[in-house]
Motif scaffolding. Structure first.
Motif, PDB file in Angstrom:
ATOM      1  N   ARG A 206     -32.779   5.101  21.240  1.00 25.51           N
ATOM      2  CA  ARG A 206     -32.595   5.305  19.802  1.00 25.51           C
ATOM      3  C   ARG A 206     -31.803   4.202  19.103  1.00 25.51           C
ATOM      4  NH1 ARG A 206     -35.843   9.054  17.904  1.00 25.51           N
ATOM      5  NH2 ARG A 206     -34.403   9.379  16.207  1.00 25.51           N
ATOM      6  N   GLY A 207     -31.012   3.441  19.832  1.00 21.90           N
ATOM      7  CA  GLY A 207     -30.257   2.361  19.203  1.00 21.90           C
ATOM      8  C   GLY A 207     -31.121   1.187  18.795  1.00 21.90           C
ATOM      9  N   VAL A 208     -32.320   1.126  19.341  1.00 19.76           N
ATOM     10  CA  VAL A 208     -33.239   0.026  19.053  1.00 19.76           C
ATOM     11  C   VAL A 208     -33.640   0.022  17.574  1.00 19.76           C
ATOM     12  CG1 VAL A 208     -35.583  -0.798  19.541  1.00 19.76           C
ATOM     13  CG2 VAL A 208     -34.068  -0.143  21.399  1.00 19.76           C
ATOM     14  N   TYR A 209     -33.872   1.205  17.006  1.00 23.86           N
ATOM     15  CA  TYR A 209     -34.280   1.286  15.596  1.00 23.86           C
ATOM     16  C   TYR A 209     -33.183   0.753  14.674  1.00 23.86           C
ATOM     17  CZ  TYR A 209     -37.794   4.342  17.613  1.00 23.86           C
ATOM     18  OH  TYR A 209     -38.794   4.856  18.389  1.00 23.86           O
ATOM     19  N   LEU A 210     -31.951   1.135  14.961  1.00 21.08           N
ATOM     20  CA  LEU A 210     -30.814   0.661  14.175  1.00 21.08           C
ATOM     21  C   LEU A 210     -30.634  -0.846  14.346  1.00 21.08           C
ATOM     22  CD1 LEU A 210     -28.328   1.137  12.406  1.00 21.08           C
ATOM     23  CD2 LEU A 210     -27.116   1.931  14.452  1.00 21.08           C
ATOM     24  N   ALA A 211     -30.757  -1.344  15.565  1.00 21.20           N
ATOM     25  CA  ALA A 211     -30.599  -2.777  15.829  1.00 21.20           C
ATOM     26  C   ALA A 211     -31.675  -3.595  15.101  1.00 21.20           C
ATOM     27  CB  ALA A 211     -30.655  -3.045  17.335  1.00 21.20           C
ATOM     28  N   GLU A 212     -32.916  -3.124  15.140  1.00 19.85           N
ATOM     29  CA  GLU A 212     -33.997  -3.836  14.446  1.00 19.85           C
ATOM     30  C   GLU A 212     -33.767  -3.858  12.943  1.00 19.85           C
ATOM     31  OE1 GLU A 212     -37.488  -1.757  15.789  1.00 19.85           O
ATOM     32  OE2 GLU A 212     -37.629  -2.977  17.618  1.00 19.85           O
ATOM     33  N   ARG A 213     -33.312  -2.734  12.384  1.00 18.15           N
ATOM     34  CA  ARG A 213     -33.039  -2.676  10.956  1.00 18.15           C
ATOM     35  C   ARG A 213     -31.939  -3.644  10.548  1.00 18.15           C
ATOM     36  NH1 ARG A 213     -33.885   1.923   7.954  1.00 18.15           N
ATOM     37  NH2 ARG A 213     -35.835   2.782   8.654  1.00 18.15           N
ATOM     38  N   LEU A 214     -30.878  -3.686  11.353  1.00 18.36           N
ATOM     39  CA  LEU A 214     -29.779  -4.601  11.044  1.00 18.36           C
ATOM     40  C   LEU A 214     -30.226  -6.056  11.144  1.00 18.36           C
ATOM     41  CD1 LEU A 214     -26.827  -2.703  12.727  1.00 18.36           C
ATOM     42  CD2 LEU A 214     -27.106  -3.175  10.288  1.00 18.36           C
ATOM     43  N   LYS A 215     -31.019  -6.369  12.137  1.00 17.82           N
ATOM     44  CA  LYS A 215     -31.549  -7.733  12.277  1.00 17.82           C
ATOM     45  C   LYS A 215     -32.368  -8.105  11.042  1.00 17.82           C
ATOM     46  CE  LYS A 215     -34.809 -10.383  15.177  1.00 17.82           C
ATOM     47  NZ  LYS A 215     -34.439 -11.698  14.969  1.00 17.82           N
ATOM     48  N   GLN A 216     -33.245  -7.212  10.600  1.00 17.36           N
ATOM     49  CA  GLN A 216     -34.062  -7.464   9.405  1.00 17.36           C
ATOM     50  C   GLN A 216     -33.193  -7.676   8.173  1.00 17.36           C
ATOM     51  OE1 GLN A 216     -36.714  -4.143   9.022  1.00 17.36           O
ATOM     52  NE2 GLN A 216     -38.003  -4.766  10.740  1.00 17.36           N
ATOM     53  N   LEU A 217     -32.192  -6.812   7.999  1.00 15.85           N
ATOM     54  CA  LEU A 217     -31.295  -6.950   6.852  1.00 15.85           C
ATOM     55  C   LEU A 217     -30.544  -8.275   6.887  1.00 15.85           C
ATOM     56  CD1 LEU A 217     -29.525  -3.511   6.284  1.00 15.85           C
ATOM     57  CD2 LEU A 217     -30.883  -4.792   4.641  1.00 15.85           C
ATOM     58  N   LEU A 218     -29.974  -8.589   8.027  1.00 14.37           N
ATOM     59  CA  LEU A 218     -29.193  -9.820   8.153  1.00 14.37           C
ATOM     60  C   LEU A 218     -30.053 -11.054   7.868  1.00 14.37           C
ATOM     61  CD1 LEU A 218     -27.113  -8.855  11.293  1.00 14.37           C
ATOM     62  CD2 LEU A 218     -26.187  -9.294   9.018  1.00 14.37           C
ATOM     63  N   GLU A 219     -31.272 -11.077   8.393  1.00 12.67           N
ATOM     64  CA  GLU A 219     -32.129 -12.245   8.212  1.00 12.67           C
ATOM     65  C   GLU A 219     -32.775 -12.299   6.833  1.00 12.67           C
ATOM     66  OE1 GLU A 219     -33.441 -13.134  12.835  1.00 12.67           O
ATOM     67  OE2 GLU A 219     -34.840 -12.040  11.552  1.00 12.67           O
ATOM     68  N   ASN A 220     -33.273 -11.167   6.355  1.00 14.83           N
ATOM     69  CA  ASN A 220     -34.041 -11.172   5.107  1.00 14.83           C
ATOM     70  C   ASN A 220     -33.186 -11.023   3.855  1.00 14.83           C
ATOM     71  OD1 ASN A 220     -36.311 -11.378   6.728  1.00 14.83           O
ATOM     72  ND2 ASN A 220     -36.667  -9.179   6.750  1.00 14.83           N
ATOM     73  N   GLU A 221     -32.240 -10.128   3.868  1.00 15.07           N
ATOM     74  CA  GLU A 221     -31.418  -9.870   2.680  1.00 15.07           C
ATOM     75  C   GLU A 221     -30.209 -10.807   2.586  1.00 15.07           C
ATOM     76  OE1 GLU A 221     -31.885  -7.340   0.283  1.00 15.07           O
ATOM     77  OE2 GLU A 221     -33.837  -6.928   1.207  1.00 15.07           O
ATOM     78  N   TYR A 222     -29.609 -11.106   3.747  1.00 14.52           N
ATOM     79  CA  TYR A 222     -28.379 -11.885   3.749  1.00 14.52           C
ATOM     80  C   TYR A 222     -28.570 -13.298   4.277  1.00 14.52           C
ATOM     81  CZ  TYR A 222     -26.389  -7.375   2.655  1.00 14.52           C
ATOM     82  OH  TYR A 222     -26.105  -6.171   2.055  1.00 14.52           O
ATOM     83  N   LYS A 223     -29.807 -13.661   4.578  1.00 14.34           N
ATOM     84  CA  LYS A 223     -30.199 -15.036   4.946  1.00 14.34           C
ATOM     85  C   LYS A 223     -29.435 -15.603   6.138  1.00 14.34           C
ATOM     86  CE  LYS A 223     -32.955 -14.848   1.457  1.00 14.34           C
ATOM     87  NZ  LYS A 223     -34.138 -14.073   1.706  1.00 14.34           N
ATOM     88  N   VAL A 224     -29.134 -14.754   7.112  1.00 17.18           N
ATOM     89  CA  VAL A 224     -28.535 -15.216   8.358  1.00 17.18           C
ATOM     90  C   VAL A 224     -29.683 -15.674   9.258  1.00 17.18           C
ATOM     91  CG1 VAL A 224     -27.162 -14.581  10.375  1.00 17.18           C
ATOM     92  CG2 VAL A 224     -26.620 -13.577   8.152  1.00 17.18           C
ATOM     93  N   PRO A 225     -29.695 -16.943   9.673  1.00 15.68           N
ATOM     94  CA  PRO A 225     -30.838 -17.438  10.454  1.00 15.68           C
ATOM     95  C   PRO A 225     -30.805 -17.011  11.919  1.00 15.68           C
ATOM     96  CG  PRO A 225     -29.252 -19.196  10.122  1.00 15.68           C
ATOM     97  CD  PRO A 225     -28.723 -17.991   9.379  1.00 15.68           C
ATOM     98  N   GLU A 226     -31.969 -16.700  12.441  1.00  8.63           N
ATOM     99  CA  GLU A 226     -32.202 -16.513  13.875  1.00  8.63           C
ATOM    100  C   GLU A 226     -31.192 -15.620  14.599  1.00  8.63           C
ATOM    101  OE1 GLU A 226     -33.146 -20.153  15.938  1.00  8.63           O
ATOM    102  OE2 GLU A 226     -33.712 -21.071  14.046  1.00  8.63           O
ATOM    103  N   ILE A 227     -31.225 -14.351  14.287  1.00  5.44           N
ATOM    104  CA  ILE A 227     -30.403 -13.368  15.000  1.00  5.44           C
ATOM    105  C   ILE A 227     -31.049 -13.103  16.358  1.00  5.44           C
ATOM    106  CG2 ILE A 227     -29.556 -10.992  14.992  1.00  5.44           C
ATOM    107  CD1 ILE A 227     -28.250 -12.486  12.791  1.00  5.44           C
ATOM    108  N   THR A 228     -30.293 -13.181  17.424  1.00  5.63           N
ATOM    109  CA  THR A 228     -30.797 -12.870  18.758  1.00  5.63           C
ATOM    110  C   THR A 228     -30.651 -11.369  18.987  1.00  5.63           C
ATOM    111  OG1 THR A 228     -30.102 -15.036  19.546  1.00  5.63           O
ATOM    112  CG2 THR A 228     -30.594 -13.382  21.218  1.00  5.63           C
ATOM    113  N   LEU A 229     -31.771 -10.714  19.372  1.00  5.34           N
ATOM    114  CA  LEU A 229     -31.788  -9.268  19.567  1.00  5.34           C
ATOM    115  C   LEU A 229     -32.415  -8.934  20.908  1.00  5.34           C
ATOM    116  CD1 LEU A 229     -31.609  -6.291  18.578  1.00  5.34           C
ATOM    117  CD2 LEU A 229     -33.820  -6.646  17.459  1.00  5.34           C
ATOM    118  N   GLY A 230     -31.785  -8.034  21.627  1.00  2.00           N
ATOM    119  CA  GLY A 230     -32.336  -7.540  22.886  1.00  2.00           C
ATOM    120  C   GLY A 230     -32.235  -6.031  22.949  1.00  2.00           C
TER     121      GLY A 230
END
Length: 179
Positions: free
Chosen positions: A41-65
């Protein structure tokens, strides 16, 4: 059985933005930071945060596992039903990296203890932090506390916190369910 809405879709969105901003405040450029979603279940939250950080806050290349902890749990041999493991997807080394474990609900702390053991297969992180959407603060069996929390909930043992994500449950909502 009764259920009460703890967070509706709008509140979940607001909390996700706040958590993303807290991560930016602490980590700034994320070049040495890795997000690790705890399966399942933590995967959904992690993916959402990655999307927000990259798309809304323009943080480049977040590494996610994604980290599966099934066989690292201290209770995995105590069940009669066969266990179904999820997939670990970590194609990088965590040696000397800052790792942020991400899970939907922090309950007893046992899942996070298992994640601490499991992550060592991928190297020795310089630091590990914990981000959760819901912190059930009176239910801990181990001395584990989140560094980032969406909301703190006081739930008694007979109550369950159910997090639904629009990716698999058609809406973002958090319920407190009483039997």
């Amino acid at each position: 059985m009764s259920q009460k809405v703890l967070l509706n879709s709008k509140e979940v969105t607001i909390i996700l933005h706040r958590l993303a901003c807290q991560l930016i405040e602490k980590h700034l450029d994320f070049s040495n930071t890795i997000l690790v979603g705890i399966q399942p279940r933590g995967v959904y939250l992690a993916e959402r945060l990655k999307q927000l950080l990259e798309n809304e806050y323009k943080v480049p290349e977040i590494t996610l596992g994604y980290l599966d902890i099934t066989f690292f749990r201290d209770d995995f041999r105590r069940t009669d039903k066969p266990l179904e493991a999820n997939k670990t997807q970590i194609n990088f080394i965590v040696e000397d990296k800052k790792v942020i474990f991400i899970d939907d609900v922090l309950f007893t702390g046992r899942s996070i203890r298992s994640a601490l053991t499991a992550i060592q297969s991928f190297g020795r992180p310089s630091e590990i932090e914990l981000l959760v959407l819901i912190d059930r603060r009176f239910s801990r069996h181990l001395p584990i506390q989140p560094d980032y929390r969406g909301r703190q909930v006081d739930a008694i043992n007979g109550e369950k916190v159910i997090v639904s994500w629009k990716e698999n449950d058609d809406e973002d909502v958090v319920h407190l369910v009483t039997n």
